[in-house]
Write an enzyme that holds these catalytic residues in place. Structure first.
Site, short mmCIF file in Angstrom:
data_model
loop_
_atom_site.label_atom_id
_atom_site.label_comp_id
_atom_site.label_asym_id
_atom_site.label_seq_id
_atom_site.Cartn_x
_atom_site.Cartn_y
_atom_site.Cartn_z
N ARG A 25 0.83 -1.22 0.00
CA ARG A 25 0.00 0.00 0.00
C ARG A 25 0.85 1.26 0.00
O ARG A 25 0.46 2.28 0.59
CB ARG A 25 -0.96 0.04 1.19
CG ARG A 25 -2.07 -0.98 1.15
CD ARG A 25 -3.23 -0.52 0.29
NE ARG A 25 -4.17 -1.60 0.06
CZ ARG A 25 -5.31 -1.76 0.73
NH1 ARG A 25 -5.67 -0.89 1.63
NH2 ARG A 25 -6.09 -2.77 0.45
N ARG A 29 -3.45 6.43 1.20
CA ARG A 29 -4.02 7.61 1.86
C ARG A 29 -3.10 8.30 2.85
O ARG A 29 -3.36 9.43 3.25
CB ARG A 29 -5.32 7.21 2.57
CG ARG A 29 -6.46 7.01 1.60
CD ARG A 29 -7.58 6.23 2.25
NE ARG A 29 -7.13 4.87 2.52
CZ ARG A 29 -7.89 3.92 3.06
NH1 ARG A 29 -9.12 4.20 3.41
NH2 ARG A 29 -7.40 2.71 3.25
N ARG A 38 -6.50 11.35 -5.88
CA ARG A 38 -7.77 10.63 -5.76
C ARG A 38 -8.94 11.61 -5.86
O ARG A 38 -9.94 11.32 -6.51
CB ARG A 38 -7.84 9.85 -4.46
CG ARG A 38 -9.02 8.89 -4.45
CD ARG A 38 -9.15 8.14 -3.16
NE ARG A 38 -9.46 9.04 -2.07
CZ ARG A 38 -9.95 8.65 -0.90
NH1 ARG A 38 -10.17 7.37 -0.67
NH2 ARG A 38 -10.20 9.52 0.06
N ASP A 75 -6.77 -2.81 -7.66
CA ASP A 75 -7.31 -3.48 -6.48
C ASP A 75 -7.65 -4.92 -6.82
O ASP A 75 -7.99 -5.23 -7.97
CB ASP A 75 -8.56 -2.75 -5.97
CG ASP A 75 -8.88 -3.18 -4.54
OD1 ASP A 75 -8.29 -2.60 -3.61
OD2 ASP A 75 -9.69 -4.10 -4.36
N TYR A 152 -14.87 -12.07 -0.54
CA TYR A 152 -15.58 -10.81 -0.82
C TYR A 152 -16.76 -11.03 -1.77
O TYR A 152 -17.82 -10.43 -1.61
CB TYR A 152 -14.62 -9.77 -1.41
CG TYR A 152 -13.60 -9.27 -0.41
CD1 TYR A 152 -13.91 -8.23 0.46
CD2 TYR A 152 -12.33 -9.84 -0.31
CE1 TYR A 152 -12.99 -7.77 1.39
CE2 TYR A 152 -11.40 -9.40 0.61
CZ TYR A 152 -11.73 -8.37 1.46
OH TYR A 152 -10.81 -7.91 2.39
#
Ligand code: CP3
Length: 345
Positions: A25, A29, A38, A75, A152
């Site tokens: 990552r 963020r 973003r 992703d 998921y």
């Protein structure tokens, strides 16, 4: 010469004086420049599918820190979306997808070779990156491993214990196996095109492998990974593959040999000393600083980083965190980690 790249040398089995370093990552963020791009893209999924901006955020941590590897910005849930699942992200909560409860839900999905239409912008991102990355930086492509992606797709969201996926596996194993098989084939398609576009290394994220026990681990973590690696190796024998069966514990032992992976990434639930004794003899290893150190920093970060580097110094090692960096991390702690690793040789 491609083989001069430190990451590729470690993956080929070479013990280097200082381990090469990148971070899960690393585009994310915790970086103000990521948040700005973003916002420019609109939202996370728009950013993933905007090749220019996805390449831009991939490059940001390379410019800021000079990591030895760059990981494609995308992703693991883009593949289920390309297979026809609905996907959206709820701010502050995470991903949401359509669910799989019955055969009819599976039958609505597309065949594996239909994924390329939706995923074409991702291949374009890879092409841009191969042009724009510094020549010493290795480009890593990736996908989720079938079990993790299935958790998921079945639940329609992230779950603390992967309960819905375990239920489907136990109550309707035939349907569950169809989901796994489709994901194996779709992943082979997706990763093959990432390699064709210029990815130099592939990583398979099995973030929830740790919730599979005994024969289930063999069937649904090890076996699908082995099938994907076998297919990729038959097409692209030169492309190294990193497997990350997170939380595997004792099952990290022998995982590289059983699956054909060139490197096993390990989380921080096992120690670097344990990994040196039990995994590194078979393959390159990647890990395993606790990502909380990127929040707390200080002497503990330095001491832990030095300990990991030392523990794994007798064999091939790529320094990384045990899991992804979190949004509350301090960018200066990342620099401190890199400086500590690079001063350790
Ligand atoms: O590592 C990188 O820098 C490359 C890009 C990357 C992302 N996700 C970007 C992302 C990679 C390799 C992933 C993998 C991924 N995605 C995994 C496996 C690794 C792991 O963390 O266990 C999983 C389980 C996912 C699914 C996913 N994506 C979740 C559960 C979430 C929400 C949780 C969160 O961290 O927000 C995402 C969102 C996501 N993927 C973000 C990023 C940068 C944050 C989205 C944002 O900017 O708002």
């Amino acid at each position: 010469m491609a083989q001069q790249k430190t990451i590729l040398r470690a993956l080929a089995g070479e013990t280097l004086p200082t381990p090469p370093i990148w971070m899960m990552r690393q585009a994310g963020r915790y970086l103000p420049e990521y948040r700005a791009t973003r916002a420019q893209a609109g939202d996370f999924l728009k950013l993933c599918y905007n090749s220019e901006l996805a390449a831009e955020v991939t490059l940001q941590p390379i410019r800021r820190y000079g990591f030895d590897a760059s990981i494609l910005f995308a992703d693991i849930l883009l593949l289920p979306q390309a297979l026809g699942a609905d996907l959206w992200f709820v701010t502050g909560e995470g991903p949401r997808l359509s669910t799989i409860n019955a055969q009819a839900d599976f039958d609505r999905l597309k065949p594996a070779d239909a994924v390329h239409e939706k995923l074409a912008p991702i291949y374009e991102t890879v092409k841009i990156l191969r042009r724009e990355l510094p020549q010493e930086t290795t480009l890593i492509g990736f996908a989720g491993a079938p079990w993790t992606v299935a958790t998921y797709m079945i639940a329609g969201r992230g779950t603390p214990d992967q309960g819905p996926a375990h239920e489907l596996k136990d109550e309707n194993p035939a349907l569950f196996q169809q989901v796994i098989d489709l994901l194996v084939d779709g992943t082979i398609e997706y990763l093959s095109q990432q390699i064709e576009a210029g990815a130099e290394v592939i990583k398979l994220f099995d973030s929830w492998a740790g919730s599979l026990k005994g024969a289930d681990f063999d069937r649904y973590a090890l076996e699908p990974t082995k099938r994907i690696i076998a297919a990729l190796k038959s097409r692209y024998p030169e492309t190294p593959i990193i497997a990350f069966p997170r939380g595997a514990g004792e099952r990290y032992i022998g995982f590289a040999e059983a699956t054909g992976a060139d490197c096993v990434a390990f989380d921080d639930s096992v120690t670097a000393e344990w990994a040196a004794a039990n995994i590194q003899a078979d393959s390159c290893v990647q890990g395993n600083l606790a990502s909380s150190h990127m929040v707390t920093g200080g002497d503990a970060l330095v001491t832990e980083t030095q300990r990991i580097v030392k523990a794994l110094s007798a064999g091939p090692h790529i320094f990384n965190l045990g899991h992804g960096i979190t949004p509350d991390a301090d960018p200066e702690n990342v620099q401190l980690m890199i400086d500590t690793v690079r001063a350790s040789g």
